[in-house]
Design an enzyme around this catalytic site. Structure first.
Site, PDB file in Angstrom:
ATOM      1  N   GLU A  48      -0.761 -17.563  40.941  1.00 61.80           N
ATOM      2  CA  GLU A  48      -1.388 -18.849  41.246  1.00 61.80           C
ATOM      3  C   GLU A  48      -2.817 -18.622  41.716  1.00 61.80           C
ATOM      4  O   GLU A  48      -3.048 -18.071  42.790  1.00 61.80           O
ATOM      5  CB  GLU A  48      -0.597 -19.578  42.335  1.00 61.80           C
ATOM      6  CG  GLU A  48      -1.227 -20.882  42.786  1.00 61.80           C
ATOM      7  CD  GLU A  48      -0.558 -21.470  44.025  1.00 61.80           C
ATOM      8  OE1 GLU A  48      -1.239 -22.216  44.764  1.00 61.80           O
ATOM      9  OE2 GLU A  48       0.638 -21.190  44.258  1.00 61.80           O
ATOM     10  N   ARG A  52     -10.182 -23.124  44.828  1.00 64.79           N
ATOM     11  CA  ARG A  52     -10.976 -23.212  46.056  1.00 64.79           C
ATOM     12  C   ARG A  52     -12.366 -22.633  45.900  1.00 64.79           C
ATOM     13  O   ARG A  52     -13.175 -22.703  46.839  1.00 64.79           O
ATOM     14  CB  ARG A  52     -10.248 -22.490  47.197  1.00 64.79           C
ATOM     15  CG  ARG A  52      -8.872 -23.046  47.482  1.00 64.79           C
ATOM     16  CD  ARG A  52      -8.198 -22.301  48.615  1.00 64.79           C
ATOM     17  NE  ARG A  52      -6.793 -22.684  48.736  1.00 64.79           N
ATOM     18  CZ  ARG A  52      -5.963 -22.179  49.644  1.00 64.79           C
ATOM     19  NH1 ARG A  52      -6.393 -21.275  50.500  1.00 64.79           N
ATOM     20  NH2 ARG A  52      -4.701 -22.565  49.676  1.00 64.79           N
ATOM     21  N   THR A  76      -3.848 -25.451  44.472  1.00 64.00           N
ATOM     22  CA  THR A  76      -4.738 -26.385  45.156  1.00 64.00           C
ATOM     23  C   THR A  76      -5.196 -27.485  44.206  1.00 64.00           C
ATOM     24  O   THR A  76      -6.362 -27.878  44.170  1.00 64.00           O
ATOM     25  CB  THR A  76      -5.947 -25.667  45.796  1.00 64.00           C
ATOM     26  OG1 THR A  76      -5.516 -24.441  46.401  1.00 64.00           O
ATOM     27  CG2 THR A  76      -6.553 -26.518  46.911  1.00 64.00           C
ATOM     28  N   LYS A 136       7.104 -27.378  45.926  1.00 64.45           N
ATOM     29  CA  LYS A 136       6.475 -26.467  46.873  1.00 64.45           C
ATOM     30  C   LYS A 136       6.671 -27.044  48.272  1.00 64.45           C
ATOM     31  O   LYS A 136       6.470 -28.250  48.474  1.00 64.45           O
ATOM     32  CB  LYS A 136       4.981 -26.342  46.559  1.00 64.45           C
ATOM     33  CG  LYS A 136       4.167 -25.588  47.601  1.00 64.45           C
ATOM     34  CD  LYS A 136       2.721 -25.484  47.152  1.00 64.45           C
ATOM     35  CE  LYS A 136       1.855 -24.830  48.201  1.00 64.45           C
ATOM     36  NZ  LYS A 136       0.480 -24.576  47.725  1.00 64.45           N
TER      37      LYS A 136
END
Length: 216
Positions: A48, A52, A76, A136
């Site tokens: 993953e 960011r 994200t 998640k």
């Protein structure tokens, strides 16, 4: 773990690819390919890359193109356009820290499997109502940790989780021992100093240790 190929993954399959999904923050896209190779060689194919940094999307593209054994995803994902851009970059799955109806619709529209983030029973129930059972759990430790997930197992037996946030080598096995946990997400596998130094042997060793956490 499953031997499902990236092209036919479902949401639920994401929880069975490996015991740990590395959560990666990349400042330099040139590190993406050797880092991904080290993780895969260590036994962790699902990676993953979090959105960011400006390097994230180019890194996803390079991993997808140059590391065929990697199953690279985008993390994200917080806006509909994040989902669209990640899919265009070559991401094989999406991960969000939370989920809204608009964001969920955008992730579904990509056709990619995804792990929507939840932190409460109500959020989990809302996803279950839509037929989504793989989620998640974030931020795992701050939101109640192993005890909270264990408590959810009774009333929500269909929900399965990838806890992320505060998961470490010291508590990962405890999470994985829960029947409603399929895998965990962890950032400890790619320490910033190791990535900057190009210490791929260290990352490979960390990945191998994490891969050995698999159930059974």
């Amino acid at each position: 773990m499953t031997d499902t190929t990236p092209t036919d993954l479902t949401n639920a399959d994401l929880l069975g690819l490996a015991p740990v999904i590395p959560v990666v923050v990349l400042e330099d896209e040139d590190a993406a390919v050797p880092l991904a190779r080290a993780l895969v060689e260590g036994g962790l194919p699902a990676i993953e890359v979090t959105l960011r940094t400006p390097a994230a999307l180019p890194a996803i593209t390079r991993i997808a193109a140059e590391v065929p054994d990697a199953i690279v995803g985008a993390g994200t994902v917080v806006r509909p356009e994040d989902a669209e851009r990640s899919a265009a970059a070559g991401a094989r799955f999406l991960v969000s820290p939370g989920c809204t109806p608009r964001l969920q619709a955008a992730m579904v529209a990509t056709g990619l499997p995804f792990l929507p983030g939840v932190a409460t029973a109500s959020e989990a129930v809302a996803l279950l109502e839509g037929g989504i059972t793989a989620m998640k759990f974030f931020p795992a430790e701050a939101a109640g940790g192993r005890a909270y997930l264990k408590a959810l197992g009774g009333p929500l037996p269909d929900a399965r989780f990838c806890p992320t946030g505060g998961v470490t080598p010291g508590n990962a096995a405890d999470y994985l021992a829960l029947p409603n946990v399929g895998c965990v997400g962890g950032s400890w596998l790619t320490p910033g100093d190791a990535v900057r130094a190009g210490d791929w042997d260290r990352i490979r060793a960390l990945a191998a240790d994490a891969a050995a956490l698999g159930k059974g």
